[in-house]
Design an enzyme around this catalytic site. Sequence first.
Site, PDB file in Angstrom:
ATOM      1  N   GLN A  78      -2.201   2.759   9.977  1.00 32.56           N
ATOM      2  CA  GLN A  78      -0.682   2.812   9.422  1.00 32.56           C
ATOM      3  C   GLN A  78       0.248   3.328  10.133  1.00 32.56           C
ATOM      4  O   GLN A  78       1.401   3.107  10.077  1.00 32.56           O
ATOM      5  CB  GLN A  78      -0.783   3.325   7.961  1.00 32.56           C
ATOM      6  CG  GLN A  78      -1.769   2.433   6.930  1.00 32.56           C
ATOM      7  CD  GLN A  78      -3.230   2.761   6.829  1.00 32.56           C
ATOM      8  OE1 GLN A  78      -3.748   3.253   7.898  1.00 32.56           O
ATOM      9  NE2 GLN A  78      -3.897   2.599   5.669  1.00 32.56           N
ATOM     10  N   ARG A 133       0.891  -1.323  -0.071  1.00 30.20           N
ATOM     11  CA  ARG A 133       0.031  -0.010   0.038  1.00 30.20           C
ATOM     12  C   ARG A 133       0.947   1.181   0.087  1.00 30.20           C
ATOM     13  O   ARG A 133       2.109   1.190  -0.116  1.00 30.20           O
ATOM     14  CB  ARG A 133      -1.028  -0.037   0.985  1.00 30.20           C
ATOM     15  CG  ARG A 133      -0.657  -0.559   2.472  1.00 30.20           C
ATOM     16  CD  ARG A 133       0.514   0.051   3.147  1.00 30.20           C
ATOM     17  NE  ARG A 133       0.227   1.372   3.361  1.00 30.20           N
ATOM     18  CZ  ARG A 133       1.008   2.266   3.725  1.00 30.20           C
ATOM     19  NH1 ARG A 133       2.338   1.826   3.759  1.00 30.20           N
ATOM     20  NH2 ARG A 133       0.818   3.562   3.977  1.00 30.20           N
ATOM     21  N   GLY A 134       0.463   2.540  -0.023  1.00 28.93           N
ATOM     22  CA  GLY A 134       1.076   3.693  -0.341  1.00 28.93           C
ATOM     23  C   GLY A 134       1.165   3.959  -1.687  1.00 28.93           C
ATOM     24  O   GLY A 134       1.482   2.989  -2.464  1.00 28.93           O
ATOM     25  N   ALA A 135       0.859   5.087  -2.331  1.00 20.34           N
ATOM     26  CA  ALA A 135       0.605   5.396  -3.546  1.00 20.34           C
ATOM     27  C   ALA A 135       1.803   4.932  -4.495  1.00 20.34           C
ATOM     28  O   ALA A 135       1.584   4.198  -5.412  1.00 20.34           O
ATOM     29  CB  ALA A 135       0.217   7.225  -3.925  1.00 20.34           C
ATOM     30  N   ASP A 170      -2.058  10.569  -2.070  1.00 24.01           N
ATOM     31  CA  ASP A 170      -2.349   9.626  -3.120  1.00 24.01           C
ATOM     32  C   ASP A 170      -2.686  10.213  -4.417  1.00 24.01           C
ATOM     33  O   ASP A 170      -2.701   9.541  -5.527  1.00 24.01           O
ATOM     34  CB  ASP A 170      -3.509   8.738  -2.488  1.00 24.01           C
ATOM     35  CG  ASP A 170      -3.096   7.797  -1.420  1.00 24.01           C
ATOM     36  OD1 ASP A 170      -3.001   8.472  -0.349  1.00 24.01           O
ATOM     37  OD2 ASP A 170      -2.808   6.776  -1.621  1.00 24.01           O
ATOM     38  N   ASN A 196      -5.421  12.695   0.860  1.00 26.42           N
ATOM     39  CA  ASN A 196      -4.517  11.795   1.471  1.00 26.42           C
ATOM     40  C   ASN A 196      -5.454  10.808   2.391  1.00 26.42           C
ATOM     41  O   ASN A 196      -6.634  10.968   2.430  1.00 26.42           O
ATOM     42  CB  ASN A 196      -3.201  12.597   2.271  1.00 26.42           C
ATOM     43  CG  ASN A 196      -2.269  11.387   2.495  1.00 26.42           C
ATOM     44  OD1 ASN A 196      -1.843  10.583   1.893  1.00 26.42           O
ATOM     45  ND2 ASN A 196      -1.981  11.714   3.884  1.00 26.42           N
TER      46      ASN A 196
HETATM   47  O1  MRU Z   1      -4.487   3.267   2.517  1.00 29.63           O
HETATM   48  P1  MRU Z   1      -3.055   3.238   2.216  1.00 29.63           P
HETATM   49  O2  MRU Z   1      -2.253   2.982   3.215  1.00 29.63           O
HETATM   50  O3  MRU Z   1      -2.468   3.020   0.860  1.00 29.63           O
HETATM   51  O4  MRU Z   1      -2.899   4.989   2.033  1.00 29.63           O
HETATM   52  C1  MRU Z   1      -1.644   5.652   2.414  1.00 29.63           C
HETATM   53  C2  MRU Z   1      -1.440   7.080   2.151  1.00 29.63           C
HETATM   54  O5  MRU Z   1      -2.366   7.812   2.465  1.00 29.63           O
HETATM   55  C3  MRU Z   1      -0.321   7.846   1.861  1.00 29.63           C
HETATM   56  O6  MRU Z   1      -0.195   8.795   2.693  1.00 29.63           O
HETATM   57  C4  MRU Z   1      -0.020   7.991   0.458  1.00 29.63           C
HETATM   58  O7  MRU Z   1      -0.213   7.042  -0.125  1.00 29.63           O
HETATM   59  C5  MRU Z   1       1.362   8.696   0.353  1.00 29.63           C
HETATM   60  S1  MRU Z   1       2.837   7.401   0.453  1.00 29.63           S
HETATM   61  C6  MRU Z   1       4.168   8.005   0.002  1.00 29.63           C
END
Ligand code: MRU
Length: 364
Positions: free
Chosen positions: A200, A53-55, A241, A251
């Site tokens: 997270q 996960r994470g963009a 994201d 985000n």
């Molecule tokens: O639902 P997730 O854990 O994928 O969400 C992640 C986030 O909101 C992060 O802040 C975002 O993806 C930026 S990661 C460098």
Amino acid sequence: MKVDGKPYRTIWLGADGTTVQVIDQTLLPHQFVVRDLETMADAERAIRTMIVRGAPLIGAAAAYGMALAMAADASDEALARAYTVLLESRPTAVNLRWALDDLRALLAPLPANRRREAAYRRAAEICDEDVEICRRIGENGLGLIHRLKPRGDRINALTHCNAGWLATVDWGTALAPIYQAHNAGIPIHVWVDETRPRNQGASLTAWELGKHGVPHTVIADNAGGHLMQHGQVDFVITGTDRTTRQGDVCNKIGTYLKALAAHDNGVPFYVGLPYPTIDWTIEDGVREIPIEERSAREVSHIAGRTAAGEMVTVQLLPDGSPAANPAFDVTPARLVTALVTERGVCPASEAGLLSLYPEQSRAA
Ligand code: MRU
């Protein structure tokens, strides 16, 4: 980054040259398990269930998902199907679409017998590029940290969710400047929002900061405003994201409330982002960004480790109480002090972004 002395990225190619390996983020911080992704369906499931996960990492995993698809069947039909299936795995992070568009544009004109190798090569390039981008975001954010005038004898940052190395291939976006500041000997401490419902912050950000030795304190999501009112936060930094052409920042749910509190208390609110997170096709983030609705079970239940070391999930809500789970929100550009990209720091506005990315100007 290192885990118990051993350097890791979040995604890499296995020894057989086909299997993709990732750290299972659903088990952290209690178990460190590496998972094999052997098919495109494995990659899709890993993204959907948040094993990754994470963009930026979602983008990298999607690129390898296309490579896994081509390893099994490099026909036009398989290419089209992999694109559609992977695109539907999560709706909000635009890095997913960016990576899939990139791979499809590369692969579609090639004869089928050259697609497998080209896809693996490009997926590896996307990963290497992400590492370099995040390193540069770290350098550019470090410049901002140098200019802060902390109120105490340490700099207090506050972050929401996880935008560290676990959310990217390495370094992170929001956490990259923090790692660089810590490595440079700057006394920095991080308030880590737990980030309900999936935690997270509590599970991932706290884990990775701890592994790197960065002082940090986990707080309940609702504590940030209070800390800002009492001068205990020098700056807020988050990831994103999807950031629109006019600088609206989407985000993890709860980011908007932190930005409101930061604005009310004169605390700078920075956002770290790589260029694939900018969606140049849209302007108004509140109206135009698709917000993922995840399972109510993520709100009604919580997972953790018992004193005996067993991983368990327990129910929090009364039987029969419904729950809702919007996973992201949008912080309007006016609440963002600056965007920190690999090309530099800019105001959160179309003019600001175009000053760093002039090739995206409509006239260009
Ligand atoms: O639902 P997730 O854990 O994928 O969400 C992640 C986030 O909101 C992060 O802040 C975002 O993806 C930026 S990661 C460098």
